[in-house]
Scaffold this motif. Structure first.
Motif, PDB file in Angstrom:
ATOM      1  N   ALA A  30       0.856  -1.177   0.000  1.00 24.19           N
ATOM      2  CA  ALA A  30       0.000   0.000   0.000  1.00 24.19           C
ATOM      3  C   ALA A  30       0.896   1.231   0.000  1.00 24.19           C
ATOM      4  N   LYS A  31       0.393   2.304  -0.535  1.00 22.75           N
ATOM      5  CA  LYS A  31       1.158   3.550  -0.553  1.00 22.75           C
ATOM      6  C   LYS A  31       1.465   3.958   0.884  1.00 22.75           C
ATOM      7  N   GLY A  32       2.737   4.241   1.160  1.00 24.95           N
ATOM      8  CA  GLY A  32       3.143   4.623   2.499  1.00 24.95           C
ATOM      9  C   GLY A  32       3.301   3.450   3.449  1.00 24.95           C
ATOM     10  N   PHE A  33       3.180   2.236   2.948  1.00 22.50           N
ATOM     11  CA  PHE A  33       3.291   1.026   3.761  1.00 22.50           C
ATOM     12  C   PHE A  33       4.761   0.776   4.070  1.00 22.50           C
ATOM     13  N   LYS A  34       5.142   0.910   5.337  1.00 22.72           N
ATOM     14  CA  LYS A  34       6.543   0.720   5.733  1.00 22.72           C
ATOM     15  C   LYS A  34       6.914  -0.749   5.658  1.00 22.72           C
ATOM     16  N   ARG A  35       8.082  -1.005   5.166  1.00 22.18           N
ATOM     17  CA  ARG A  35       8.566  -2.383   5.012  1.00 22.18           C
ATOM     18  C   ARG A  35       9.384  -2.781   6.237  1.00 22.18           C
ATOM     19  N   THR A  36       8.688  -3.078   7.310  1.00 23.94           N
ATOM     20  CA  THR A  36       9.355  -3.508   8.533  1.00 23.94           C
ATOM     21  C   THR A  36       9.628  -5.009   8.449  1.00 23.94           C
ATOM     22  N   PRO A  37      10.568  -5.515   9.239  1.00 27.79           N
ATOM     23  CA  PRO A  37      10.836  -6.959   9.227  1.00 27.79           C
ATOM     24  C   PRO A  37       9.585  -7.779   9.564  1.00 27.79           C
ATOM     25  N   GLN A  38       8.760  -7.278  10.475  1.00 27.83           N
ATOM     26  CA  GLN A  38       7.544  -7.999  10.853  1.00 27.83           C
ATOM     27  C   GLN A  38       6.566  -8.070   9.677  1.00 27.83           C
ATOM     28  N   ARG A  39       6.373  -6.951   9.007  1.00 24.15           N
ATOM     29  CA  ARG A  39       5.460  -6.928   7.856  1.00 24.15           C
ATOM     30  C   ARG A  39       5.988  -7.790   6.718  1.00 24.15           C
ATOM     31  N   LEU A  40       7.295  -7.743   6.497  1.00 21.87           N
ATOM     32  CA  LEU A  40       7.879  -8.581   5.444  1.00 21.87           C
ATOM     33  C   LEU A  40       7.709 -10.065   5.763  1.00 21.87           C
ATOM     34  N   ALA A  41       7.807 -10.428   7.041  1.00 25.65           N
ATOM     35  CA  ALA A  41       7.611 -11.826   7.445  1.00 25.65           C
ATOM     36  C   ALA A  41       6.164 -12.257   7.179  1.00 25.65           C
ATOM     37  N   ILE A  42       5.215 -11.382   7.462  1.00 29.17           N
ATOM     38  CA  ILE A  42       3.798 -11.677   7.206  1.00 29.17           C
ATOM     39  C   ILE A  42       3.567 -11.854   5.709  1.00 29.17           C
ATOM     40  N   LEU A  43       4.110 -10.945   4.923  1.00 34.36           N
ATOM     41  CA  LEU A  43       3.947 -11.016   3.472  1.00 34.36           C
ATOM     42  C   LEU A  43       4.612 -12.261   2.890  1.00 34.36           C
ATOM     43  N   ALA A  44       5.788 -12.609   3.408  1.00 33.25           N
ATOM     44  CA  ALA A  44       6.484 -13.800   2.923  1.00 33.25           C
ATOM     45  C   ALA A  44       5.651 -15.051   3.209  1.00 33.25           C
ATOM     46  N   TYR A  45       5.009 -15.098   4.373  1.00 35.45           N
ATOM     47  CA  TYR A  45       4.159 -16.237   4.710  1.00 35.45           C
ATOM     48  C   TYR A  45       2.946 -16.316   3.779  1.00 35.45           C
ATOM     49  N   LEU A  46       2.389 -15.173   3.433  1.00 39.49           N
ATOM     50  CA  LEU A  46       1.190 -15.143   2.596  1.00 39.49           C
ATOM     51  C   LEU A  46       1.460 -15.413   1.123  1.00 39.49           C
ATOM     52  N   GLU A  47       2.647 -15.063   0.658  1.00 38.81           N
ATOM     53  CA  GLU A  47       2.924 -15.207  -0.773  1.00 38.81           C
ATOM     54  C   GLU A  47       2.784 -16.652  -1.224  1.00 38.81           C
ATOM     55  N   GLY A  48       1.880 -16.873  -2.160  1.00 30.00           N
ATOM     56  CA  GLY A  48       1.639 -18.204  -2.703  1.00 30.00           C
ATOM     57  C   GLY A  48       0.866 -19.121  -1.759  1.00 30.00           C
ATOM     58  N   ASN A  49       0.444 -18.613  -0.619  1.00 28.97           N
ATOM     59  CA  ASN A  49      -0.278 -19.420   0.370  1.00 28.97           C
ATOM     60  C   ASN A  49      -1.718 -19.621  -0.101  1.00 28.97           C
ATOM     61  N   THR A  50      -2.129 -20.853  -0.234  1.00 22.63           N
ATOM     62  CA  THR A  50      -3.490 -21.143  -0.691  1.00 22.63           C
ATOM     63  C   THR A  50      -4.369 -21.719   0.423  1.00 22.63           C
ATOM     64  N   SER A  51      -3.900 -21.644   1.675  1.00 27.40           N
ATOM     65  CA  SER A  51      -4.673 -22.220   2.775  1.00 27.40           C
ATOM     66  C   SER A  51      -5.720 -21.268   3.342  1.00 27.40           C
ATOM     67  N   HIS A  52      -5.740 -20.020   2.871  1.00 30.16           N
ATOM     68  CA  HIS A  52      -6.701 -19.027   3.330  1.00 30.16           C
ATOM     69  C   HIS A  52      -6.644 -18.889   4.853  1.00 30.16           C
ATOM     70  N   PRO A  53      -5.472 -18.551   5.399  1.00 30.81           N
ATOM     71  CA  PRO A  53      -5.298 -18.530   6.853  1.00 30.81           C
ATOM     72  C   PRO A  53      -6.021 -17.377   7.536  1.00 30.81           C
ATOM     73  N   SER A  54      -6.295 -17.579   8.816  1.00 35.38           N
ATOM     74  CA  SER A  54      -6.858 -16.519   9.653  1.00 35.38           C
ATOM     75  C   SER A  54      -5.701 -15.696  10.219  1.00 35.38           C
ATOM     76  N   ALA A  55      -6.013 -14.568  10.829  1.00 36.91           N
ATOM     77  CA  ALA A  55      -4.987 -13.741  11.463  1.00 36.91           C
ATOM     78  C   ALA A  55      -4.262 -14.542  12.535  1.00 36.91           C
ATOM     79  N   GLU A  56      -5.002 -15.355  13.285  1.00 32.68           N
ATOM     80  CA  GLU A  56      -4.404 -16.173  14.344  1.00 32.68           C
ATOM     81  C   GLU A  56      -3.418 -17.181  13.762  1.00 32.68           C
ATOM     82  N   GLU A  57      -3.797 -17.823  12.660  1.00 35.32           N
ATOM     83  CA  GLU A  57      -2.907 -18.801  12.030  1.00 35.32           C
ATOM     84  C   GLU A  57      -1.651 -18.125  11.489  1.00 35.32           C
ATOM     85  N   ILE A  58      -1.810 -16.950  10.917  1.00 30.15           N
ATOM     86  CA  ILE A  58      -0.654 -16.207  10.405  1.00 30.15           C
ATOM     87  C   ILE A  58       0.269 -15.829  11.563  1.00 30.15           C
ATOM     88  N   PHE A  59      -0.311 -15.333  12.643  1.00 30.29           N
ATOM     89  CA  PHE A  59       0.482 -14.946  13.812  1.00 30.29           C
ATOM     90  C   PHE A  59       1.295 -16.139  14.324  1.00 30.29           C
TER      91      PHE A  59
END
Length: 139
Positions: free
Chosen positions: A10-39
């Motif tokens: 997103a515009k202005g979205f800071k690329r913090t290590p935590q956010r990058l870890a979340i995005l890396a987990y989601l990339e190509g993920n087809t399990s449709h995880p919940s926030a709890e599962e991602i955490f």
């Protein structure tokens, strides 16, 4: 950590290590995880991650259109990094969600559409997956 490539920022979205870890987990993920599962999946790699960071990151990405928020599970929201047109098949027993990539043509009656400009559609199919059917037969 390799930076995710397919999920946009997103515009202005800071690329913090935590956010990058979340995005890396989601990339190509087809399990449709919940926030709890991602955490739970990501916190093992980054102990500084909080559930609030996961939730806020998912909310920001959803609002920016970089992530699809699904309300197909009444107990919790799920997230889909595939923002392209597709539908879902949901197991009524284990709640597994499977993508249905085929186009499904739906023609709304003019009396229902009533001058709406249709932007898209999403169809949900419900059933019982093979693993759950097998378990049900063994009971």
């Amino acid at each position: 950590m390799k930076e995710p490539t397919k999920i946009g920022f997103a515009k202005g979205f800071k690329r913090t290590p935590q956010r990058l870890a979340i995005l890396a987990y989601l990339e190509g993920n087809t399990s449709h995880p919940s926030a709890e599962e991602i955490f739970h999946a990501v916190v093992g790699k980054d102990r500084t991650l909080s559930f609030a960071t996961v939730y806020n990151t998912l909310n920001t990405l959803s609002k920016a259109g970089a992530l699809r928020e699904l309300t197909i599970d009444p107990s919790r929201k799920r997230y889909d990094p595939n923002t392209g047109a597709h539908h879902h098949l949901i197991c009524m027993s284990c709640k597994k969600v499977v993508d249905v990539p085929e186009e499904i043509s739906i023609d709304l009656p003019k009396t229902v559409a009533q001058n709406f400009f249709i932007l898209g559609n999403h169809v949900e199919f419900y059933g019982v997956c093979p693993a759950c059917r097998k378990m049900q037969k063994n009971v």
